[in-house]
Design a protein around this motif. Structure first.
Motif, PDB file in Angstrom:
ATOM      1  N   LEU A  19       0.833  -1.208   0.000  1.00 33.15           N
ATOM      2  CA  LEU A  19       0.000   0.000   0.000  1.00 33.15           C
ATOM      3  C   LEU A  19       0.863   1.252   0.000  1.00 33.15           C
ATOM      4  O   LEU A  19       0.621   2.186  -0.779  1.00 33.15           O
ATOM      5  N   VAL A  20       1.881   1.283   0.847  1.00 33.78           N
ATOM      6  CA  VAL A  20       2.765   2.456   0.891  1.00 33.78           C
ATOM      7  C   VAL A  20       3.543   2.591  -0.414  1.00 33.78           C
ATOM      8  O   VAL A  20       3.767   3.704  -0.899  1.00 33.78           O
ATOM      9  N   CYS A  21       3.951   1.462  -0.991  1.00 34.75           N
ATOM     10  CA  CYS A  21       4.588   1.511  -2.315  1.00 34.75           C
ATOM     11  C   CYS A  21       3.682   2.216  -3.317  1.00 34.75           C
ATOM     12  O   CYS A  21       4.137   3.038  -4.126  1.00 34.75           O
ATOM     13  N   ALA A  22       2.402   1.886  -3.270  1.00 40.81           N
ATOM     14  CA  ALA A  22       1.443   2.499  -4.198  1.00 40.81           C
ATOM     15  C   ALA A  22       1.286   3.987  -3.931  1.00 40.81           C
ATOM     16  O   ALA A  22       1.257   4.803  -4.866  1.00 40.81           O
ATOM     17  N   VAL A  23       1.174   4.360  -2.669  1.00 44.08           N
ATOM     18  CA  VAL A  23       0.987   5.770  -2.308  1.00 44.08           C
ATOM     19  C   VAL A  23       2.208   6.596  -2.691  1.00 44.08           C
ATOM     20  O   VAL A  23       2.110   7.622  -3.393  1.00 44.08           O
ATOM     21  N   VAL A  24       3.370   6.163  -2.248  1.00 50.50           N
ATOM     22  CA  VAL A  24       4.602   6.935  -2.487  1.00 50.50           C
ATOM     23  C   VAL A  24       5.032   6.831  -3.940  1.00 50.50           C
ATOM     24  O   VAL A  24       5.388   7.828  -4.574  1.00 50.50           O
ATOM     25  N   GLY A  25       4.997   5.616  -4.489  1.00 46.88           N
ATOM     26  CA  GLY A  25       5.432   5.422  -5.869  1.00 46.88           C
ATOM     27  C   GLY A  25       4.589   6.196  -6.862  1.00 46.88           C
ATOM     28  O   GLY A  25       5.122   6.843  -7.782  1.00 46.88           O
ATOM     29  N   SER A  26       3.262   6.171  -6.691  1.00 43.46           N
ATOM     30  CA  SER A  26       2.410   6.914  -7.625  1.00 43.46           C
ATOM     31  C   SER A  26       2.587   8.416  -7.445  1.00 43.46           C
ATOM     32  O   SER A  26       2.450   9.181  -8.400  1.00 43.46           O
ATOM     33  N   GLY A  27       2.909   8.838  -6.221  1.00 42.85           N
ATOM     34  CA  GLY A  27       3.185  10.254  -6.001  1.00 42.85           C
ATOM     35  C   GLY A  27       4.439  10.707  -6.733  1.00 42.85           C
ATOM     36  O   GLY A  27       4.476  11.778  -7.337  1.00 42.85           O
ATOM     37  N   ILE A  28       5.471   9.861  -6.689  1.00 41.95           N
ATOM     38  CA  ILE A  28       6.709  10.186  -7.400  1.00 41.95           C
ATOM     39  C   ILE A  28       6.464  10.211  -8.903  1.00 41.95           C
ATOM     40  O   ILE A  28       6.893  11.138  -9.619  1.00 41.95           O
ATOM     41  N   ALA A  29       5.766   9.192  -9.408  1.00 48.42           N
ATOM     42  CA  ALA A  29       5.472   9.134 -10.843  1.00 48.42           C
ATOM     43  C   ALA A  29       4.658  10.341 -11.281  1.00 48.42           C
ATOM     44  O   ALA A  29       4.922  10.948 -12.330  1.00 48.42           O
TER      45      ALA A  29
END
Length: 226
Positions: A19-29
């Protein structure tokens, strides 16, 4: 520790990490793909987070899919979990969240840990966190009483996606995710100095939701409802 508890702990740690990967990763992208449009960045971040939540809850729900210390604490208070098991699950959620933030940073070739400088706060955003967490807990436990338990995933994903937009805080609504987001100095990050107030307001929102749940659902959930 029993085999069932180990399964729950692994599910909570891995689910929260993803979940955190999705939150942070999509924010970076989003920040890289739309560098000059903060509104579009938030749209991209919210859609990715909501979709990931639906998928993760559907995948992990047969074992354990809270991914949130507030939700787990409410489960314990309502008698759905032993307090000792809930405590281990919360520790797993916190550890998984930190790992997820590190992995997201590494995926985008950033330093594994970059302490966020994104200060968040003010009375409006703190009220937003109370509202976001209150609503989330009500949605989770209300949906659990539905004849179709698989509605929980869609209800939670829908709430979080919407709350990104209608709450002033962009709906963190999760202490484990909040703490993890201090490790990424990117779009989704939060400065360490801002995190304690957010977490406190999340606890307040969870406590208020618990009171509402006891008013709306005075009898314990049946086996079919859980």
């Amino acid at each position: 520790m029993s085999h069932d508890v180990v399964r729950r702990v692994v599910a909570e740690a891995l689910g929260t990490a993803l979940l955190v990967c999705a939150v942070v990763g999509s924010g970076i992208a989003a920040q890289r793909l739309s560098p000059d449009d903060v509104g579009l960045q938030l749209l991209q971040n919210s859609i990715a987070t909501g979709a990931a939540l639906v998928a993760l809850i559907l995948a992990f729900q047969p074992v354990s899919a809270s991914f949130n210390p507030v939700v787990t604490a409410v489960e314990a208070v309502l008698g759905r979990l032993p307090v000792s098991v809930a405590a281990v699950m919360v520790a797993a959620q916190l550890a998984g969240g930190l790992l997820g933030a590190v992995v997201a940073n590494v995926m985008f070739e950033l330093d594994p840990v970059s302490i966020s400088t994104h200060a968040r706060g003010g009375s409006g955003q703190l009220v937003g966190e109370v509202v976001a967490t209150l609503g989330l807990v009500l949605v989770v436990f209300g949906a659990l009483r539905s004849p179709r338990v698989d509605t929980v995933a869609f209800a939670v994903g829908g709430w979080i996606t919407a709350a990104y937009w209608f709450t002033s805080s962009t709906s963190f609504a999760n202490p484990a995710v909040t703490v993890a987001r201090t490790l990424s100095d990117t779009f989704a990050g939060i400065a360490p100095g801002s995190a304690p107030a957010f977490v406190l307001m999340q606890v307040v929102g969870g406590a208020l939701a618990l009171g509402v749940l006891r008013l709306l659902h005075p009898r314990p959930a049946t086996t079919q409802e859980t």
